[in-house]
Motif scaffolding. Structure first.
Motif, PDB file in Angstrom:
ATOM      1  N   ASN B  60      18.985  19.122 -44.962  1.00 43.94           N
ATOM      2  CA  ASN B  60      19.718  19.069 -43.694  1.00 43.94           C
ATOM      3  C   ASN B  60      19.483  17.765 -42.938  1.00 43.94           C
ATOM      4  O   ASN B  60      20.017  17.563 -41.855  1.00 43.94           O
ATOM      5  N   ARG B  61      18.674  16.905 -43.524  1.00 48.94           N
ATOM      6  CA  ARG B  61      18.546  15.571 -42.944  1.00 48.94           C
ATOM      7  C   ARG B  61      18.276  14.528 -44.030  1.00 48.94           C
ATOM      8  O   ARG B  61      17.684  14.837 -45.063  1.00 48.94           O
ATOM      9  N   ALA B  62      18.730  13.309 -43.771  1.00 49.84           N
ATOM     10  CA  ALA B  62      18.532  12.225 -44.732  1.00 49.84           C
ATOM     11  C   ALA B  62      17.079  11.767 -44.710  1.00 49.84           C
ATOM     12  O   ALA B  62      16.291  12.180 -43.862  1.00 49.84           O
ATOM     13  N   GLY B  63      16.734  10.903 -45.653  1.00 49.51           N
ATOM     14  CA  GLY B  63      15.389  10.344 -45.676  1.00 49.51           C
ATOM     15  C   GLY B  63      14.763  10.467 -47.049  1.00 49.51           C
ATOM     16  O   GLY B  63      15.358  10.997 -47.984  1.00 49.51           O
ATOM     17  N   LEU B  64      13.544   9.977 -47.132  1.00 46.18           N
ATOM     18  CA  LEU B  64      12.837   9.974 -48.410  1.00 46.18           C
ATOM     19  C   LEU B  64      12.135  11.309 -48.612  1.00 46.18           C
ATOM     20  O   LEU B  64      11.353  11.735 -47.764  1.00 46.18           O
ATOM     21  N   SER B 112       0.482   6.454 -44.279  1.00 49.24           N
ATOM     22  CA  SER B 112       1.708   6.513 -43.477  1.00 49.24           C
ATOM     23  C   SER B 112       2.391   7.875 -43.557  1.00 49.24           C
ATOM     24  O   SER B 112       3.415   8.094 -42.916  1.00 49.24           O
ATOM     25  N   GLY B 113       1.822   8.784 -44.364  1.00 51.59           N
ATOM     26  CA  GLY B 113       2.393  10.126 -44.446  1.00 51.59           C
ATOM     27  C   GLY B 113       3.393  10.317 -45.564  1.00 51.59           C
ATOM     28  O   GLY B 113       3.799  11.446 -45.857  1.00 51.59           O
ATOM     29  N   HIS B 114       3.862   9.250 -46.186  1.00 49.84           N
ATOM     30  CA  HIS B 114       4.828   9.380 -47.273  1.00 49.84           C
ATOM     31  C   HIS B 114       4.174  10.044 -48.484  1.00 49.84           C
ATOM     32  O   HIS B 114       3.020   9.757 -48.798  1.00 49.84           O
ATOM     33  N   ILE B 154       9.225   1.080 -46.927  1.00 50.38           N
ATOM     34  CA  ILE B 154       8.923   2.192 -46.033  1.00 50.38           C
ATOM     35  C   ILE B 154       8.342   1.662 -44.726  1.00 50.38           C
ATOM     36  O   ILE B 154       7.897   0.512 -44.649  1.00 50.38           O
ATOM     37  N   THR B 155       8.363   2.515 -43.703  1.00 46.81           N
ATOM     38  CA  THR B 155       7.788   2.108 -42.419  1.00 46.81           C
ATOM     39  C   THR B 155       6.503   2.892 -42.166  1.00 46.81           C
ATOM     40  O   THR B 155       6.336   4.017 -42.636  1.00 46.81           O
ATOM     41  N   LYS B 210       8.903   7.325 -42.754  1.00 45.68           N
ATOM     42  CA  LYS B 210      10.322   6.958 -42.771  1.00 45.68           C
ATOM     43  C   LYS B 210      10.649   5.996 -43.919  1.00 45.68           C
ATOM     44  O   LYS B 210       9.815   5.195 -44.343  1.00 45.68           O
ATOM     45  N   LEU B 211      11.891   6.083 -44.364  1.00 42.30           N
ATOM     46  CA  LEU B 211      12.431   5.171 -45.375  1.00 42.30           C
ATOM     47  C   LEU B 211      13.251   4.093 -44.675  1.00 42.30           C
ATOM     48  O   LEU B 211      14.170   4.399 -43.917  1.00 42.30           O
ATOM     49  N   HIS B 212      12.935   2.853 -44.950  1.00 38.80           N
ATOM     50  CA  HIS B 212      13.814   1.786 -44.468  1.00 38.80           C
ATOM     51  C   HIS B 212      14.969   1.588 -45.451  1.00 38.80           C
ATOM     52  O   HIS B 212      16.119   1.576 -45.064  1.00 38.80           O
TER      53      HIS B 212
END
Lengths: 308, 308, 308, 308
Positions: B60-64, B112-114, B154-155, B210-212
């Motif tokens: 339901n949301r974009a991203g990595l 960074s949590g990824h 990534i950020t 977050k994914l850049h």
């Protein structure tokens, strides 16, 4: 965690006229001369940071003096020494300074008779660009302006032995090979790498101890056209090109230095990973593997027959 | 002799409309769909041989969702597991098949949590070219015809922590970094590699997790023009480009997939060796490092501000 | 205000196997077949809007049937008819439809014996792109995908006579010529234009009535590499290339169609204005004028000796 | 047989700082300064043979002083004079030398208020290459190294009037135009040519007497990247680019000279023949016609709004 050989560090090349060679490599190829002794000239490309990637040695005949590969760490070099000895190679220690500006290393012969060395450290010289906020390319490049050397190709009477040596004792990976037919495995010729390019070294059939060519990297196809123009302006004899390789997918011009050593300007090709299945070229399609555009017999013969 | 991480294996990306995503990645980017489940689509480029390099996941949301790197051997992976634990990371074993068509692996979080994973084996699919006597490119490529994925960016709220983690626990090398001024060493942002390219992963300041963008490789500059034309024909929103990067020297177009994930088509750049001195970009010249042609403030803000 | 000849309108070429020729020009070169009779095939490139630019004619030997140039207006054609008669040429009127889809015209022979025609109108077919809001290139191009024909090169026993004819009776301009030495003026060979390109027609020494080659335009240097790859995939025999011309500065591949007619894919070159001083090539530098990279004697002989 | 206007001969441009302008056009653009007076600088590109193609004039505001087109012959110029008078234009004779190094000519105003001149002769200077056995490019080019000027684009309050003037009184041909919708014919903007390129002059809506930009030709797409790099190194403000034009198919960077005159480096595009049906762009697709990649509103506004 050791990573072994990193790249082709330098080639030491015999030339029959050192001044003519200097003129060629500096004024036509655009290499920077970083040092000079009575009998030797040291050169690097603008995108290289080690002291040299080419040594030109005054000699009474052209050809390869030796090739040297740079290794990540001394631990890696020790490990490779063990592997070499285990393989049955006779390994000599090279002391620091024995090669000008180069640290301790190892020396041994390939089954094909060529001298190869390994080293870990060379005096740092720096790229032609600053290390802080660099522009994408330096001003004032001369002639072809080659950024770096890329690979070399040697001949061997029994190529598969040298291929086996390089892969087992030195952990080279194979990207492509020539075989008799689809079902054959024994390499008649092979392209080997350590640096994720299609080849750092290749071995084709021919006399032992001979150099087929060593190559300069160019950043793109249009740079080959510029190189060809520069070669013509300077009367550099072109052997073949502009051509496409089937093997490696690269694009190329082959030409000769003033002593008759064959050189190449090379661009293109894919990124080669160690887990990539080896690409096979069968003998009946080999001509296309070498020169994808022109696969006429007389070209291939001239190309594979001449070495130094 | 272990060599650790080889390359970016795959990115798993959340998309809000799976069918729109399929259309984009297959019909615009020219990826091959190698598998499909109800909620996931598996894709590879024509020059890739593993089963997939991109997983699209209905969300339901974009991203990595996560990124996965391929490791040379299981011994290497064990060694990396030890290093990760020693670094203090909490490492989970991933069983074979937990990732579709992928073997056993490791899972952990970056500072960074990824979510990052490592694996050694994925089902072999083969390039779009034959393994025997291949032509230099396959017939019938669609749209952009991207050969492979290249890297991701990534950020992180504290980039230097994630950079430290990647370098110390996973043996990434640094090619370039952003620093406060010439004398600073702490990376504000960094470009890291394993595969001798200028970056397999980069970390810039921003929100955690977050994914850049993630990037596709293109073989040369002219392919960017073709990509831009294809994007326009298909109404793909372009973010920035055609531009030159100061950092990596690469050339680029940034654009968005239908879910708003930023993608890049990237070409150029140098060969990055582990012993290359790290290139520094000072904050005052950063705009030029990002977009060498257009370093206007509003561009840089739009570019660095938007992530998924 | 009359402007005379506008461009090379079409070449009518004899082929010994019409079906093999169709396959080559359509499936390899990417031309569109716009019409077909029992013994003739009509072709146009994707960026051409007239009904055809090439006519293939079944014959028992290869070679040029005739060439036709398109003239701006009927007033211009009348004026050229007068000039031709004044020059001493025997001019025949060609009625509408005598050439399929072509309007009224003129027919005459060059001093070299080649048949040339002029015409003003040909049935309009349209480019492969729409006339409203066109994309920069059409989808679905096949093989080389040549956008248009560019020029032709014929041989003559006394080239200067044909050059004089073309310039005086037909208002062609000269861009470059081969001369004995720097002080010579008589053209041994000449490159002539009407369309602000370096040549619409060129004349070199050789047998009368013979075709050396006719050429397709390609939009840039990289397209030559693609053409070379396509030729190799289709076993099209390459004569020479990729090469640079000294004369015209163009870049080239020469190759043969299935009947042995030499063709060229050509790109580059400058904009040629009528007031540009003629560039001279002296005989001793001619090899470089023809092939700037490879100016070896055997190449030049093979290249200049074979015609159809 | 008269052929009328041949090409854009020179643009005379007002600059607010002559020395800054010299530095820019010589050191960044690579033009050769062929003459200098107290208030004027004369420049030519390396592939131009007339004395100058650009005149820089010290002024207190930027903008176009005048543009001059070169005509084939004096007979052609007389004919054009008659056509101009017939059209209702007020034509002034310009005496030899009134323009430095330029022969007799004509001066008149376009309906848009811009001053245009015609001339037949300018002092010959010669290309940077020899006229005998020239290499394909000269050594020692500086910066962008632009070979020649290409076209200019002006604004008019009622573009169709100026378009009508240029076509009827001066025999310009139209390659492309912007119209309200598919069925409209009145040009809202138009691209006009004499030299078989997609435009020698274009007219878009805007204030009368204003210059939108004048353009330099570059030989290929990769040269745009080099130009962008050079601009960045010299802090030349880039307006837009690298971009593709839908109109003309060209590729471009727009940038500003130190006085704020917009310039363009342009490459690509097709060969434009007088009989080519005019390509139409409808207002709703115009953004794509201007910038094919990025057709965002704010870009188009900034681009079309700023003139000098």
């Amino acid at each position: 965690m050791g990573e072994g050989i990193m790249r082709l560090g330098f080639v030491s090349v015999n030339v029959t006229d050192l001044e003519a060679a200097r003129k060629h490599y500096v004024e036509v190829m655009g290499m920077q001369m970083t040092d000079r002794t009575e009998n030797e000239i040291y050169l690097k490309g603008w995108d290289e940071y080690d002291h040299h990637s080419i040594v030109l040695r005054q000699s009474n005949r052209a050809g390869l003096d030796k090739m040297a590969f740079k290794v990540h760490t001394y631990e890696d070099m020790e490990q490779l020494e063990k592997q070499l000895q285990q393989y049955g190679a006779s390994v000599q220690r090279v002391s620091k300074g024995e090669n000008h500006k180069v640290g301790e290393g190892l020396r041994f012969r390939l089954p094909s008779g060529h001298t190869m060395e390994l080293f870990v450290e060379m005096e740092y010289k720096g790229k032609a660009l600053p290390q802080v906020n660099p522009a994408p390319w330096p001003e004032g490049l001369i002639g072809v302006g080659a950024p770096r050397i890329d690979h070399l190709l040697i001949t061997a009477e029994r190529p598969h032995e040298t291929v086996d040596f390089l892969m087992k004792a030195l952990n080279f990976y194979m990207s492509e090979k020539v075989v008799e037919n689809e079902r054959s495995e024994t390499p008649i010729a092979a392209w080997l790498f350590r640096s994720y390019t299609p080849h750092d070294i290749a071995i084709i059939p021919g006399k032992d101890e001979k150099l087929h060519h060593f190559a300069f990297w160019l950043d793109e196809f249009n740079e080959l056209r510029k190189a060809g123009d520069v070669f013509s302006k300077h009367d550099v004899p072109i052997d073949v090109g502009i051509e496409r390789h089937g093997i490696t997918r690269g694009q190329t011009i082959y030409y000769f230095d003033p002593s008759g050593n064959r050189n190449e300007v090379f661009t293109g090709g894919y990124i080669a990973y160690p887990d990539m299945p080896v690409v096979k070229w069968t003998v009946d399609q080999l001509a296309r593997g070498i020169f994808y555009f022109n696969h006429r017999q007389e070209w291939i013969e001239g190309f594979t027959g001449v070495t130094t």
